[in-house]
Write a protein that holds these residues in place. Structure first.
Motif, PDB file in Angstrom:
ATOM      1  N   GLY A   1       0.824  -1.195   0.000  1.00 44.54           N
ATOM      2  CA  GLY A   1       0.000   0.000   0.000  1.00 44.54           C
ATOM      3  C   GLY A   1       0.860   1.246   0.000  1.00 44.54           C
ATOM      4  N   ALA A   2       0.258   2.356  -0.427  1.00 43.78           N
ATOM      5  CA  ALA A   2       0.990   3.628  -0.455  1.00 43.78           C
ATOM      6  C   ALA A   2       1.375   4.069   0.953  1.00 43.78           C
ATOM      7  N   ASN A   3       0.523   3.772   1.931  1.00 43.03           N
ATOM      8  CA  ASN A   3       0.816   4.207   3.295  1.00 43.03           C
ATOM      9  C   ASN A   3       2.088   3.547   3.830  1.00 43.03           C
ATOM     10  N   GLU A   4       2.226   2.255   3.620  1.00 46.47           N
ATOM     11  CA  GLU A   4       3.452   1.592   4.055  1.00 46.47           C
ATOM     12  C   GLU A   4       4.649   2.093   3.262  1.00 46.47           C
ATOM     13  N   GLY A   5       4.406   2.475   2.018  1.00 41.85           N
ATOM     14  CA  GLY A   5       5.480   3.055   1.221  1.00 41.85           C
ATOM     15  C   GLY A   5       5.968   4.364   1.807  1.00 41.85           C
ATOM     16  N   MET A   6       5.030   5.199   2.258  1.00 41.65           N
ATOM     17  CA  MET A   6       5.432   6.462   2.882  1.00 41.65           C
ATOM     18  C   MET A   6       6.124   6.219   4.211  1.00 41.65           C
ATOM     19  N   LEU A   7       5.621   5.271   4.990  1.00 40.73           N
ATOM     20  CA  LEU A   7       6.308   4.912   6.232  1.00 40.73           C
ATOM     21  C   LEU A   7       7.730   4.459   5.937  1.00 40.73           C
ATOM     22  N   SER A   8       7.910   3.676   4.892  1.00 43.77           N
ATOM     23  CA  SER A   8       9.242   3.215   4.514  1.00 43.77           C
ATOM     24  C   SER A   8      10.151   4.385   4.153  1.00 43.77           C
ATOM     25  N   ALA A   9       9.602   5.387   3.478  1.00 42.71           N
ATOM     26  CA  ALA A   9      10.399   6.563   3.119  1.00 42.71           C
ATOM     27  C   ALA A   9      10.812   7.337   4.362  1.00 42.71           C
ATOM     28  N   PHE A  10       9.903   7.496   5.301  1.00 39.52           N
ATOM     29  CA  PHE A  10      10.250   8.192   6.542  1.00 39.52           C
ATOM     30  C   PHE A  10      11.265   7.388   7.352  1.00 39.52           C
ATOM     31  N   MET A  11      11.050   6.085   7.424  1.00 36.38           N
ATOM     32  CA  MET A  11      11.987   5.243   8.163  1.00 36.38           C
ATOM     33  C   MET A  11      13.372   5.246   7.512  1.00 36.38           C
ATOM     34  N   ALA A  12      13.384   5.425   6.210  1.00 31.23           N
ATOM     35  CA  ALA A  12      14.651   5.404   5.487  1.00 31.23           C
ATOM     36  C   ALA A  12      15.482   6.657   5.721  1.00 31.23           C
ATOM     37  N   PHE A  13      14.827   7.800   5.948  1.00 29.40           N
ATOM     38  CA  PHE A  13      15.571   9.063   5.953  1.00 29.40           C
ATOM     39  C   PHE A  13      15.429   9.910   7.218  1.00 29.40           C
ATOM     40  N   ILE A  14      14.408   9.655   8.019  1.00 33.85           N
ATOM     41  CA  ILE A  14      14.168  10.517   9.174  1.00 33.85           C
ATOM     42  C   ILE A  14      14.833   9.959  10.428  1.00 33.85           C
ATOM     43  N   GLU A  15      15.659  10.789  11.021  1.00 38.00           N
ATOM     44  CA  GLU A  15      16.292  10.479  12.318  1.00 38.00           C
ATOM     45  C   GLU A  15      15.614  11.332  13.390  1.00 38.00           C
ATOM     46  N   PRO A  16      15.747  10.942  14.677  1.00 41.43           N
ATOM     47  CA  PRO A  16      15.154  11.754  15.747  1.00 41.43           C
ATOM     48  C   PRO A  16      15.582  13.217  15.658  1.00 41.43           C
ATOM     49  N   GLY A  17      14.594  14.096  15.667  1.00 39.66           N
ATOM     50  CA  GLY A  17      14.873  15.533  15.590  1.00 39.66           C
ATOM     51  C   GLY A  17      14.790  16.127  14.204  1.00 39.66           C
ATOM     52  N   ASP A  18      14.830  15.283  13.169  1.00 41.17           N
ATOM     53  CA  ASP A  18      14.659  15.802  11.805  1.00 41.17           C
ATOM     54  C   ASP A  18      13.241  16.348  11.640  1.00 41.17           C
ATOM     55  N   GLU A  19      13.122  17.424  10.876  1.00 43.07           N
ATOM     56  CA  GLU A  19      11.823  18.045  10.689  1.00 43.07           C
ATOM     57  C   GLU A  19      11.244  17.736   9.311  1.00 43.07           C
ATOM     58  N   VAL A  20       9.926  17.538   9.299  1.00 45.28           N
ATOM     59  CA  VAL A  20       9.197  17.245   8.069  1.00 45.28           C
ATOM     60  C   VAL A  20       8.051  18.245   7.954  1.00 45.28           C
ATOM     61  N   ILE A  21       7.941  18.895   6.807  1.00 47.17           N
ATOM     62  CA  ILE A  21       6.869  19.866   6.559  1.00 47.17           C
ATOM     63  C   ILE A  21       5.708  19.160   5.877  1.00 47.17           C
ATOM     64  N   ILE A  22       4.504  19.373   6.416  1.00 45.85           N
ATOM     65  CA  ILE A  22       3.297  18.871   5.758  1.00 45.85           C
ATOM     66  C   ILE A  22       2.262  19.984   5.708  1.00 45.85           C
ATOM     67  N   PHE A  23       1.364  19.885   4.732  1.00 52.46           N
ATOM     68  CA  PHE A  23       0.296  20.862   4.594  1.00 52.46           C
ATOM     69  C   PHE A  23      -0.955  20.388   5.327  1.00 52.46           C
ATOM     70  N   GLU A  24      -1.654  21.347   5.937  1.00 54.31           N
ATOM     71  CA  GLU A  24      -2.967  21.074   6.523  1.00 54.31           C
ATOM     72  C   GLU A  24      -4.038  21.518   5.538  1.00 54.31           C
ATOM     73  N   PRO A  25      -5.079  20.713   5.318  1.00 56.32           N
ATOM     74  CA  PRO A  25      -5.362  19.423   5.932  1.00 56.32           C
ATOM     75  C   PRO A  25      -4.445  18.333   5.385  1.00 56.32           C
ATOM     76  N   PHE A  26      -4.184  17.334   6.233  1.00 59.19           N
ATOM     77  CA  PHE A  26      -3.249  16.272   5.903  1.00 59.19           C
ATOM     78  C   PHE A  26      -3.925  14.910   5.997  1.00 59.19           C
ATOM     79  N   PHE A  27      -3.384  13.945   5.295  1.00 61.90           N
ATOM     80  CA  PHE A  27      -3.781  12.546   5.486  1.00 61.90           C
ATOM     81  C   PHE A  27      -3.292  12.145   6.868  1.00 61.90           C
ATOM     82  N   ASP A  28      -4.208  11.681   7.728  1.00 60.28           N
ATOM     83  CA  ASP A  28      -3.873  11.527   9.140  1.00 60.28           C
ATOM     84  C   ASP A  28      -2.744  10.535   9.411  1.00 60.28           C
ATOM     85  N   GLN A  29      -2.531   9.589   8.508  1.00 62.46           N
ATOM     86  CA  GLN A  29      -1.452   8.617   8.722  1.00 62.46           C
ATOM     87  C   GLN A  29      -0.058   9.256   8.625  1.00 62.46           C
ATOM     88  N   TYR A  30       0.025  10.416   7.971  1.00 57.19           N
ATOM     89  CA  TYR A  30       1.327  11.080   7.895  1.00 57.19           C
ATOM     90  C   TYR A  30       1.920  11.285   9.289  1.00 57.19           C
TER      91      TYR A  30
END
Length: 433
Positions: A113-142
Motif C-alpha cells: 500500500g501507499a501508506n506503508e510506502g510512505m512509512l518506509s520513506a520516513f523510516m529510510a531518511f528521518i532520524e530523531p529531531g529531523d523536521e518534516v513539513i506537511i500541509f494542513e489538511p493532511f492525510f492523518d497517517q502522515y
C-alpha cells in the motif's frame, strides 16, 4: 513494576478517539434503516459517503487476480522490492511523464500500500529531531508515520476561499500560506510532503505552486515525498513536481497506489518511484517492515497497467468520476450549499455554515467538545443516515477554525447510492437558515 513495564508507548497511549471510530460508533447507533452490504465496517449504514469505494475493480483486473491465484509462483513470496512484472509495468506507465525510460530495477520499489510506502520513506531518511513539513489538511497517517522514527512535524495550513460559505468555487482556491511555508524551512528540515491531487480538498497543485515549493526545497536541500495516489483522477492539467527539473527529480520520491488506480483499496499494493540513491533506502526500510507484499495482487496490478490504455480505462475512469461529482453536487446547488469543485480525486468538501444543529441537540461526551464539523457529521448520521467525514481531524487543534464549517463526502459510489444520498440530504432544509 509490572504496571510500568506494561505501559504503552507514548505514540499510541493517551490519544483521543479518532474520527473513524467516532463515525463507526454513530453508524452503529443510528436509528436510520441500514442497507444490505457485504462490509461489516462503516459502509453498513443507510448511505455512507466517507472513504470506501462502492464498486468493484474493472473486470480485466479482477480476472487477472483470479488467474494469478492459480499460479504457484503467485502464491509465494515475491522479491522484497516487488515482482519484476509490476515494476516494469509501473516504470513503463511513468516514463512518458518523465520524458525518459525509468529503470524498473533501481527506480521503482513495491510496497504494501501507499501508506506503508510512505512509512518506509520516513523510516529510510528521518532520524530523531529531523523536521518534516506537511500541509494542513493532511492525510492523518502522515503524523504517526513521521513521529515513529522520531521526526518533528512542521505544519503549513491551506485555507479555503474567503467567500467559501457564500459561493461554490474551484478547489484551486484553497491557498497555501506562503509566509508560513517559507519560515518553516530551517537547518533541521529533512523532508516535505506534497499531496496532489489533494485529499480531502481535491486541489491539484498548479505548476507555478509546485515550482515555488520546489525552489524552496532546492535552496534548503530538502527531500520531497510527493503523494500522488490520485494521479489517474485529475480534471485539470496535472504536473508532477519531479518532472519540473533534473535537480528536483534527484530529490523527489513519488508515491503511487494500485488501490486508488483500480478501485481496489483493500489490495494494499503501492509503490515509490525515484532516483536509485533514494529508492534503495526505501526498499531497505520496506524489507525490515514487512519483507514483501502480496504476490497475486501485485501480478494483478501489473496486468492492470499493461491493459489499461488498451481498453481506454483511464479516460473512462476520469469521465465516470466527473459524472459522479456532477450528479452528487446537484443537491448542493439545489439547497444553496456552497462546495469546492474538485480538480482531482473523488472527495467533495461542502460548506455547512448555513446548516444549524438545534441548540438542545444531545451529543455524546466525546463529541460535544469537538469542533463544529464533528457535531455536524454525528448529526447527519443520526438524523439523515448519511456518513461523512469532518475535515478538522486533518488540521492541528490551533487551526481547526479553518475547516469547521466544511464536511467531506466521497462520491466513489454507485449512482443509486448517490441518488439516495441526495434524497436524504434534502432533509437538511429543515435545519437551514
Amino acid at each position: 513494576m509490572t504496571e510500568e513495564k506494561f505501559k504503552p508507548a507514548r505514540r499510541v497511549a493517551g490519544q483521543r478517539q479518532d474520527v473513524w471510530s467516532i463515525i463507526n460508533e454513530a453508524a452503529a447507533a443510528t436509528p436510520k434503516q441500514p442497507v444490505e452490504t457485504n462490509c461489516d465496517d462503516i459502509a453498513f449504514i443507510g448511505t455512507e459517503l466517507t472513504v470506501y469505494i462502492g464498486y468493484n475493480p474493472p473486470q480485466f483486473v479482477l480476472d487477472a487476480a483470479k488467474q494469478a491465484l492459480d499460479r504457484v509462483e503467485c502464491n509465494q513470496y515475491s522479491p522484497t522490492k516487488g515482482r519484476p512484472r509490476l515494476k516494469k509495468a509501473i516504470a513503463d506507465a511513468y516514463s512518458p511523464f518523465f520524458g525518459r525510460e525509468l529503470n524498473p530495477e533501481t527506480e521503482v520499489t513495491i510496497t504494501t500500500g501507499a501508506n506503508e510506502g510512505m512509512l518506509s520513506a520516513f523510516m529510510a531518511f528521518i532520524e530523531p529531531g529531523d523536521e518534516v513539513i506537511i500541509f494542513e489538511p493532511f492525510f492523518d497517517q502522515y503524523l504517526s508515520n513521521i513521529e515513529m522514527p522520531g521526526g518533528v512535524i512542521r505544519y503549513v495550513p491551506m485555507s479555503p476561499p474567503k467567500d467559501g460559505a457564500e459561493r461554490t468555487s474551484s478547489a484551486a482556491n484553497w491557498t497555501i500560506d506562503w509566509d508560513v511555508l517559507e519560515s518553516s524551512f530551517n537547518e533541521k528540515t529533512k523532508m516535505i510532503v506534497i499531496n496532489t491531487p489533494h485529499n480531502p480538498v481535491g486541489k491539484v497543485f498548479s505548476k507555478e505552486e509546485l515550482q515555488r515549493i520546489g525552489d524552496l526545497c532546492l535552496k534548503h536541500n530538502v527531500l520531497i515525498l510527493s503523494d500522488e495516489v490520485y494521479d489517474r483522477l485529475y480534471y485539470v492539467p496535472f504536473t508532477r513536481i519531479a518532472t519540473l527539473s533534473e535537480e528536483l527529480a534527484k530529490q523527489t520520491m513519488v508515491v503511487g497506489s494500485g488501490g486508488k488506480c483500480f478501485a481496489a483499496t483493500g489490495w494494499r499494493v503501492g509503490w515509490l518511484c525515484g532516483p536509485p540513491e533514494l529508492i534503495k533506502y526505501v526498499s531497505a526500510a520496506h524489507t525490515r517492515i514487512c519483507y514483501s507484499s502480496v504476490s497475486p495482487l501485485q501480478e494483478s496490478v501489473a496486468i492492470g497497467f499493461e491493459q489499461a490504455d488498451k481498453v481506454g480505462y483511464w479516460d473512462h475512469s476520469v469521465k465516470e468520476m466527473q459524472g459522479k461529482i456532477k450528479r452528487f453536487c446537484e443537491v448542493f446547488d439545489e439547497l444553496g450549499i456552497p462546495y469546492s469543485d474538485p480538480e482531482g480525486g473523488y472527495f467533495v468538501l461542502a460548506n455547512f455554515a448555513k446548516v444549524k444543529v438545534p441548540d438542545d441537540y444531545q451529543f455524546p461526551d466525546h463529541v460535544v467538545n469537538r469542533p463544529r464539523d464533528f457535531k455536524m457529521a454525528w448529526f447527519m448520521i443520526m438524523e439523515l443516515g448519511i456518513a461523512a467525514i469532518p475535515p478538522t481531524e486533518f488540521y492541528t487543534d490551533q487551526n481547526t477554525h479553518i475547516a469547521e464549517d466544511w464536511i467531506r463526502f466521497a462520491v466513489c459510489k454507485n449512482d443509486d447510492v448517490l441518488e439516495d444520498a441526495k434524497d436524504r440530504l434534502r432533509g437538511l432544509k429543515t435545519y437551514m437558515t
